[in-house]
Design an enzyme around this catalytic site. Structure first.
Site, short mmCIF file in Angstrom:
data_model
loop_
_atom_site.label_atom_id
_atom_site.label_comp_id
_atom_site.label_asym_id
_atom_site.label_seq_id
_atom_site.Cartn_x
_atom_site.Cartn_y
_atom_site.Cartn_z
N GLU A 208 6.99 4.01 92.73
CA GLU A 208 7.14 5.18 92.08
C GLU A 208 8.78 5.59 92.35
OE1 GLU A 208 7.73 8.26 89.18
OE2 GLU A 208 6.40 6.27 88.64
N GLU A 209 9.24 5.39 93.61
CA GLU A 209 10.02 6.52 94.15
C GLU A 209 10.58 5.38 95.23
OE1 GLU A 209 9.61 9.42 92.93
OE2 GLU A 209 8.04 9.72 92.50
N SER A 608 9.36 15.88 82.30
CA SER A 608 9.74 15.04 83.95
C SER A 608 10.55 16.55 84.55
CB SER A 608 10.11 14.03 83.94
OG SER A 608 9.30 13.66 85.51
N ASP A 683 -1.67 11.33 82.34
CA ASP A 683 -0.07 11.01 83.13
C ASP A 683 -1.15 10.45 84.49
OD1 ASP A 683 2.27 11.39 84.37
OD2 ASP A 683 2.61 12.45 83.73
N HIS A 715 2.76 9.34 81.13
CA HIS A 715 3.76 10.41 82.06
C HIS A 715 4.57 9.34 80.40
CE1 HIS A 715 6.72 12.67 83.92
NE2 HIS A 715 7.06 11.90 84.42
#
Length: 742
Positions: A208-209, A608, A683, A715
């Protein structure tokens, strides 16, 4: 929160455009049904363009004209220009439902809505292509035939062909497998993957990051594999209800919220059959991030990037794969009120040196590290974004950067022997991207601008265009051509932030009538760590639809966002919900000064991080915005993940005051302007609890607001039918509260 969930976006790839019925410019106006329908109004735009190992074929994943979210594998002969489908996803695929794990991987990769073939891998001999489809693996040959490699109920994750082409490897049931590419039985290389233990996968925050998608890495000679093993046992469990239209599934999701434990990560090196396993020494502190793993070209050294939990230190470890012993080759450190951004713009060279991107001067630039010494290859008040290719024989690097214009992106070259002598290879006035073949002899250049959807061409190493892969000109037959007469120009400009920093904005207006004032659709993202929004790139049809609907479309890149250097980005350090809110207010103030703007009719929208920014903007400046739309917002940063949140906000304990100030819940009652809250009810990224907690606080404080929640959606709230419903909901709300307000 790495990806940007906004109005449009440019998928930088193209293919031949199918003919459509309308073939002349008309006064035809856009509709939401057509904006989200098939074929794509930007032209058919495939993904994953790759040159075959011998350069004779250009392969891509091409969407169907009648189903733009389903992709098939196509090949274009670079010698003749003839194109053909290699794998038809409907004919070859089983249609089986994907596993929950693969669905979540696609969510992390921002391709959750895609169907059919979403990835593929050339074998190094150029004769076959590995094609994952519907949870199983197929091997396609250049004559259009396919052979099924796996047929299992579990599905295969992270499949790849080994560098020498000896094996196909994949993760199944949380263990790593390898089988001969030419045929044979798969060998299970790891055994204890089960429960909370995973082999060969990237953990949640890595996907994800950190932009790391895999958890294993083949050596160049196919002899060894470096494999990550992670254990989720330390990570807290979030009971997530995926609320769908026909029932609710409850997942006990291991979610590493800010300030809580991460997964326990180990790295091993083993032979191709799983034997002779050795553990890599990652240091005495287990609370670290495994950021990147690479082999040197000769396979004698493993390079491992170890990032500290606070993301202020990055060590490059030199690992002996035979013993697992490591030494620190060099260390990057951030400033006191800053952090280190991870990058893929680095490359181990055959001569033992390393090309490396660093922000040590305050801007991302390329360096050569050789025999313990650093040489700066680029410098200045501009940013290198990525490496496109390296010609090691000539000592020449090709990279993407914004040296010539903050709003443009270009390909450049520089010779290692002549640092800072930089040649631009692409035309000004465009937003360019590019990739090259392994020898850096040819490049695939993708480009667009506000009036031209993405184009792709093949160029030589000097940037000279050899041929169009697809010109994608908006001429008769192009899907957007019937709407061209209504297309409005994008204007750019700057205003100053409170500290004098120039902030870039873009605006699209309807044809302005003297004396008439127009409402504004003010879009924002606002967050750090992601691409800039204001660019000279194609913005898609939705912004044009909003303009035809009667709104001025406007957005501005605030301090704290990416691609302007560390001083610009670092202003959000321990201060989320401050400078970005102030800079968006500066944009609103600028708008109110324009004689054609209805100053009391400025609507603000974000998704977001942008959804979070909407809430903070309405709380900080009541009455400035006529209404706000907040999509999938973070409302308490303690609810979001470790790697993203702690990078900017630190620890919820040590930096409790910063977290409290950034909270969007405690000031919920300050929102006096109309608000529409939107969230997907399944989500797993910005978990639904963020919006339910906010809704409960507004109700407790007796504050009116509206909400629309989407059963079964994550999401990403979008897809056939749903995209139209989402935007009809948004515009019905904004027309009532803003545009048509008396």
């Amino acid at each position: 929160m790495r990806g940007v969930w906004a109005l449009g976006g440019v998928m930088l790839a193209c293919a031949a455009v199918p003919a459509v019925a309308a073939d002349k410019v008309s006064d035809q106006k856009l509709t939401l049904t057509r904006v989200f329908g098939s074929p794509d109004l930007s032209g058919v735009q495939p993904r994953g363009l790759k040159l075959s190992p011998d350069g004779t074929l250009l392969t891509s994943l091409k969407p169907r004209a009648d189903e733009k979210e389903r992709f098939d594998l196509w090949a274009l002969d670079t010698r003749t220009g003839q194109e053909r489908m290699l794998v038809d996803s409907k004919k070859v695929g089983s249609g089986a439902e994907l596993s929950e794990v693969e669905k979540m991987q696609r969510e992390r990769a921002r391709i959750a809505g895609s169907k059919g073939i979403v990835a593929y891998d050339w074998a190094p001999d150029g004769k076959t292509i590995l094609v994952p489809l519907d949870g199983d693996l197929y091997l396609a040959t250049l004559d259009g035939k396919t052979r099924r490699l796996t047929d299992t109920p579990e599905g295969e994750l992270n499949p790849t062909v080994s560098p020498k082409g000896g094996f196909v490897s994949f993760v199944q049931g949380q263990n790593l497998f390898a089988q001969p590419l030419g045929g044979g039985t798969a060998t299970q290389l790891t055994r204890d993957g089960a429960g909370t233990v995973h082999w060969g996968e990237a953990e949640f925050v890595a996907q994800e990051e950190m932009d790391r998608r895999t958890g294993y890495w083949w050596s160049p000679q196919d002899t060894h594999i470096a494999v990550e093993r992670f254990d989720e046992a330390p990570v807290g469990v979030v009971t997530r209800a995926a609320i769908g239209a026909n029932g609710t599934k409850v997942y006990d999701q291991r979610y590493p919220a800010a300030g809580s434990p991460n997964v326990s990560v180990e790295l091993f090196v083993m032979k191709a059959d799983g034997s002779a396993r050795v553990k890599v020494d990652l240091g005495s502190n287990p609370d670290i991030y495994l950021a990147r793993v690479d082999w040197t070209p000769d396979g004698t050294v493993l390079l491992v990037q170890r990032q500290s939990r606070d993301q202020k230190t990055l060590d490059m470890l030199k690992v002996d794969p035979a013993t697992g012993k490591s030494v620190v080759l060099f260390t990057e450190k951030s400033g006191a009120r800053s952090w280190l951004n991870l990058s893929d713009a680095y490359h181990p060279m055959k001569d033992g040196s390393l090309i490396w991107r660093s922000e040590r001067t305050g801007y991302g630039h390329l360096y050569r590290f050789a025999k313990g010494k650093w040489t700066a290859l680029t410098s200045g008040d501009w940013v290198v974004q990525s490496l496109a290719g390296i010609d090691e024989a000539k000592g020449r690097l090709y990279f993407v950067g914004n040296k010539d214009d903050v709003l443009e992106q270009h390909l450049y070259s520089v010779d290692i022997a002549h640092p800072n002598v930089i040649t631009r290879l692409t035309e000004t006035g465009w937003w360019n991207n590019g990739t090259m073949d392994g020898a850096a002899t040819r490049m695939i250049v993708s480009r667009s601008n506000p009036t031209q959807p993405a184009q792709v061409y093949l160029a030589d190493a000097t940037g000279k265009r050899l041929s169009w892969i697809n010109e994608n000109a908006v001429t008769p037959g192009h899907p957007y051509y019937p709407y061209l007469a209504q297309h409005q120009q994008t204007k750019f400009g700057t205003i100053k932030a409170a500290d004098g920093t120039p902030l870039y904005w873009e605006m699209i207006t309807p044809p302005l009538e003297p004396g008439k004032k127009y409402p504004v659709f003010f879009q924002h993202y606002g967050g750090p760590g992601t691409g800039q929004q204001v660019t000279r790139a194609w913005g898609g049809a939705l912004a044009q639809y909003l303009v035809q609907h009667g709104y001025i479309y406007f957005q501005i890149d605030n301090r704290g966002s990416f691609n302007r250097g560390k001083a610009f980005e670092d202003q959000i350090y321990r201060a989320m919900g401050t400078v970005e809110v102030a800079d968006q207010l500066a944009g609103a103030t600028f708008l109110k000064e324009q004689p054609f703007v209805a100053g009391d009719k400025i609507a603000t929208y974000g998704w977001s991080y942008g959804g979070y920014t909407t809430l903070k903007m309405l709380q900080a400046n009541p009455g400035v915005y006529a209404a706000g739309v907040s999509g999938a917002p973070v409302t308490r940063w303690e609810l979001y993940d470790t790697h993203y949140t702690e990078r900017y906000m630190g620890s919820p304990v040590a930096d409790a005051k910063a977290y409290a100030a950034s909270d969007a819940l405690q000031d919920a009652a300050k929102i006096a302007d109309p608000l529409l809250l939107i969230h997907g009810m399944a989500d797993d990224n910005v978990v639904f609890e963020n919006s339910t907690a906010f809704a409960a606080e507004m109700q407790k404080q007796d504050r009116p607001f509206e909400m629309m929640f989407y059963p079964g959606y994550t999401h990403r709230v979008g897809g056939p039918g749903i995209s139209e419903h989402l935007w009809n909901t948004i515009l019905t709300f904004l027309d009532r509260t803003v545009k048509d307000k008396k």
